[in-house]
Motif scaffolding. Structure first.
Motif, PDB file in Angstrom:
ATOM      1  N   PHE A  69      64.239  81.712 122.774  1.00 41.14           N
ATOM      2  CA  PHE A  69      63.524  80.436 122.937  1.00 41.14           C
ATOM      3  C   PHE A  69      63.795  79.530 121.738  1.00 41.14           C
ATOM      4  O   PHE A  69      64.161  78.368 121.890  1.00 41.14           O
ATOM      5  CB  PHE A  69      62.018  80.665 123.109  1.00 41.14           C
ATOM      6  N   ARG A  70      63.622  80.067 120.539  1.00 40.17           N
ATOM      7  CA  ARG A  70      63.862  79.270 119.330  1.00 40.17           C
ATOM      8  C   ARG A  70      65.329  78.872 119.225  1.00 40.17           C
ATOM      9  O   ARG A  70      65.651  77.750 118.828  1.00 40.17           O
ATOM     10  CB  ARG A  70      63.448  80.048 118.082  1.00 40.17           C
ATOM     11  N   PHE A  71      66.217  79.799 119.548  1.00 43.67           N
ATOM     12  CA  PHE A  71      67.654  79.535 119.496  1.00 43.67           C
ATOM     13  C   PHE A  71      68.018  78.362 120.400  1.00 43.67           C
ATOM     14  O   PHE A  71      68.741  77.452 119.993  1.00 43.67           O
ATOM     15  CB  PHE A  71      68.414  80.800 119.904  1.00 43.67           C
ATOM     16  N   VAL A  72      67.520  78.384 121.621  1.00 42.99           N
ATOM     17  CA  VAL A  72      67.816  77.303 122.570  1.00 42.99           C
ATOM     18  C   VAL A  72      67.281  75.973 122.045  1.00 42.99           C
ATOM     19  O   VAL A  72      67.979  74.946 122.101  1.00 42.99           O
ATOM     20  CB  VAL A  72      67.256  77.624 123.978  1.00 42.99           C
ATOM     21  N   MET A  73      66.073  75.972 121.505  1.00 44.65           N
ATOM     22  CA  MET A  73      65.504  74.744 120.954  1.00 44.65           C
ATOM     23  C   MET A  73      66.361  74.224 119.798  1.00 44.65           C
ATOM     24  O   MET A  73      66.674  73.030 119.728  1.00 44.65           O
ATOM     25  CB  MET A  73      64.065  74.958 120.464  1.00 44.65           C
ATOM     26  N   VAL A  74      66.755  75.125 118.903  1.00 46.68           N
ATOM     27  CA  VAL A  74      67.570  74.733 117.752  1.00 46.68           C
ATOM     28  C   VAL A  74      68.924  74.187 118.197  1.00 46.68           C
ATOM     29  O   VAL A  74      69.352  73.126 117.734  1.00 46.68           O
ATOM     30  CB  VAL A  74      67.749  75.916 116.766  1.00 46.68           C
ATOM     31  N   ILE A  75      69.607  74.886 119.102  1.00 41.38           N
ATOM     32  CA  ILE A  75      70.933  74.407 119.479  1.00 41.38           C
ATOM     33  C   ILE A  75      70.870  73.092 120.259  1.00 41.38           C
ATOM     34  O   ILE A  75      71.753  72.255 120.121  1.00 41.38           O
ATOM     35  CB  ILE A  75      71.787  75.461 120.221  1.00 41.38           C
ATOM     36  N   LEU A  76      69.826  72.902 121.055  1.00 43.23           N
ATOM     37  CA  LEU A  76      69.703  71.630 121.772  1.00 43.23           C
ATOM     38  C   LEU A  76      69.487  70.473 120.802  1.00 43.23           C
ATOM     39  O   LEU A  76      70.121  69.421 120.922  1.00 43.23           O
ATOM     40  CB  LEU A  76      68.563  71.693 122.792  1.00 43.23           C
ATOM     41  N   ILE A  77      68.599  70.674 119.848  1.00 45.43           N
ATOM     42  CA  ILE A  77      68.348  69.623 118.859  1.00 45.43           C
ATOM     43  C   ILE A  77      69.607  69.370 118.027  1.00 45.43           C
ATOM     44  O   ILE A  77      70.018  68.220 117.823  1.00 45.43           O
ATOM     45  CB  ILE A  77      67.144  69.984 117.970  1.00 45.43           C
ATOM     46  N   CYS A  78      70.238  70.447 117.564  1.00 44.90           N
ATOM     47  CA  CYS A  78      71.476  70.307 116.787  1.00 44.90           C
ATOM     48  C   CYS A  78      72.566  69.631 117.609  1.00 44.90           C
ATOM     49  O   CYS A  78      73.304  68.783 117.098  1.00 44.90           O
ATOM     50  CB  CYS A  78      71.976  71.666 116.296  1.00 44.90           C
ATOM     51  N   TYR A  79      72.671  70.006 118.870  1.00 44.95           N
ATOM     52  CA  TYR A  79      73.681  69.420 119.750  1.00 44.95           C
ATOM     53  C   TYR A  79      73.501  67.914 119.859  1.00 44.95           C
ATOM     54  O   TYR A  79      74.420  67.143 119.599  1.00 44.95           O
ATOM     55  CB  TYR A  79      73.643  70.058 121.142  1.00 44.95           C
ATOM     56  N   PHE A  80      72.315  67.486 120.248  1.00 47.03           N
ATOM     57  CA  PHE A  80      72.110  66.050 120.465  1.00 47.03           C
ATOM     58  C   PHE A  80      72.246  65.247 119.176  1.00 47.03           C
ATOM     59  O   PHE A  80      72.837  64.163 119.172  1.00 47.03           O
ATOM     60  CB  PHE A  80      70.783  65.785 121.173  1.00 47.03           C
ATOM     61  N   LEU A  81      71.729  65.772 118.079  1.00 45.62           N
ATOM     62  CA  LEU A  81      71.886  65.074 116.796  1.00 45.62           C
ATOM     63  C   LEU A  81      73.354  65.006 116.380  1.00 45.62           C
ATOM     64  O   LEU A  81      73.873  63.934 116.060  1.00 45.62           O
ATOM     65  CB  LEU A  81      71.083  65.775 115.692  1.00 45.62           C
ATOM     66  N   SER A  82      74.017  66.158 116.368  1.00 46.17           N
ATOM     67  CA  SER A  82      75.388  66.236 115.859  1.00 46.17           C
ATOM     68  C   SER A  82      76.386  65.478 116.719  1.00 46.17           C
ATOM     69  O   SER A  82      77.245  64.763 116.201  1.00 46.17           O
ATOM     70  CB  SER A  82      75.823  67.696 115.757  1.00 46.17           C
ATOM     71  N   PHE A  83      76.304  65.668 118.027  1.00 50.07           N
ATOM     72  CA  PHE A  83      77.295  65.054 118.883  1.00 50.07           C
ATOM     73  C   PHE A  83      77.061  63.555 119.045  1.00 50.07           C
ATOM     74  O   PHE A  83      78.008  62.801 119.251  1.00 50.07           O
ATOM     75  CB  PHE A  83      77.408  65.801 120.215  1.00 50.07           C
ATOM     76  N   ASN A  84      75.842  63.108 118.863  1.00 51.84           N
ATOM     77  CA  ASN A  84      75.587  61.668 118.836  1.00 51.84           C
ATOM     78  C   ASN A  84      76.095  61.075 117.519  1.00 51.84           C
ATOM     79  O   ASN A  84      76.774  60.044 117.511  1.00 51.84           O
ATOM     80  CB  ASN A  84      74.098  61.385 119.032  1.00 51.84           C
ATOM     81  N   MET A  85      75.776  61.737 116.398  1.00 52.11           N
ATOM     82  CA  MET A  85      76.241  61.258 115.094  1.00 52.11           C
ATOM     83  C   MET A  85      77.766  61.267 115.019  1.00 52.11           C
ATOM     84  O   MET A  85      78.368  60.318 114.508  1.00 52.11           O
ATOM     85  CB  MET A  85      75.666  62.109 113.957  1.00 52.11           C
TER      86      MET A  85
END
Length: 137
Positions: A69-85
């Motif tokens: 659960f935590r892993f999915v939350m972390v990767i989703l947040i990291c994904y949207f931040l990183s790939f947008n930036m």
């Protein structure tokens, strides 16, 4: 917890090769969009990443359910931040460069975003997902 970053990078090489292969295959094969290709590629890489990082990198005893659960939350947040930036950074850096095609700019954005994602993801996984008992969350 010695050498977790080295192990994380080793796991990252494996899941990045898998994820980038899927991204570029989807981007240039059926011609899926940047967002769909990167999201699906990262999803495949994330499956590899979770299990390898849980046991090999962080040697964590966090339960699979709680960790996942935590892993999915972390990767989703990291994904949207990183790939947008990453996309915005490449666009900003190359906005007036007409000699580079939009496909190459997209490829560069994928690479830049992947680097940003790796750094943010390591920090977040270490602190929030695979921490040792009695520390942090």
């Amino acid at each position: 917890m010695k050498f977790t970053f080295v192990r994380f990078i080793m796991v990252g090489v494996v899941n990045t090769m898998v994820g980038l292969s899927v991204m570029y295959l989807l981007l240039h094969g059926p011609g899926l969009s940047y967002w769909m290709s990167t999201f699906l590629g990262n999803s495949v890489g994330a499956c590899v990443s979770f299990f390898l990082n849980r046991r090999f990198t962080f040697r964590s005893d966090v339960s699979v359910l709680k960790g996942l659960f935590r892993f999915v939350m972390v990767i989703l947040i990291c994904y949207f931040l990183s790939f947008n930036m990453g996309k915005n950074l490449i666009h900003w850096l190359l906005i007036n460069n007409n000699s580079i095609t939009s496909k190459v700019k997209t490829d560069l954005a994928v690479l830049m975003s992947t680097f940003l994602y790796t750094m943010l993801n390591y920090i977040s996984q270490k602190l929030l997902v695979f921490h040792k008992r009695g520390t942090l969350l």
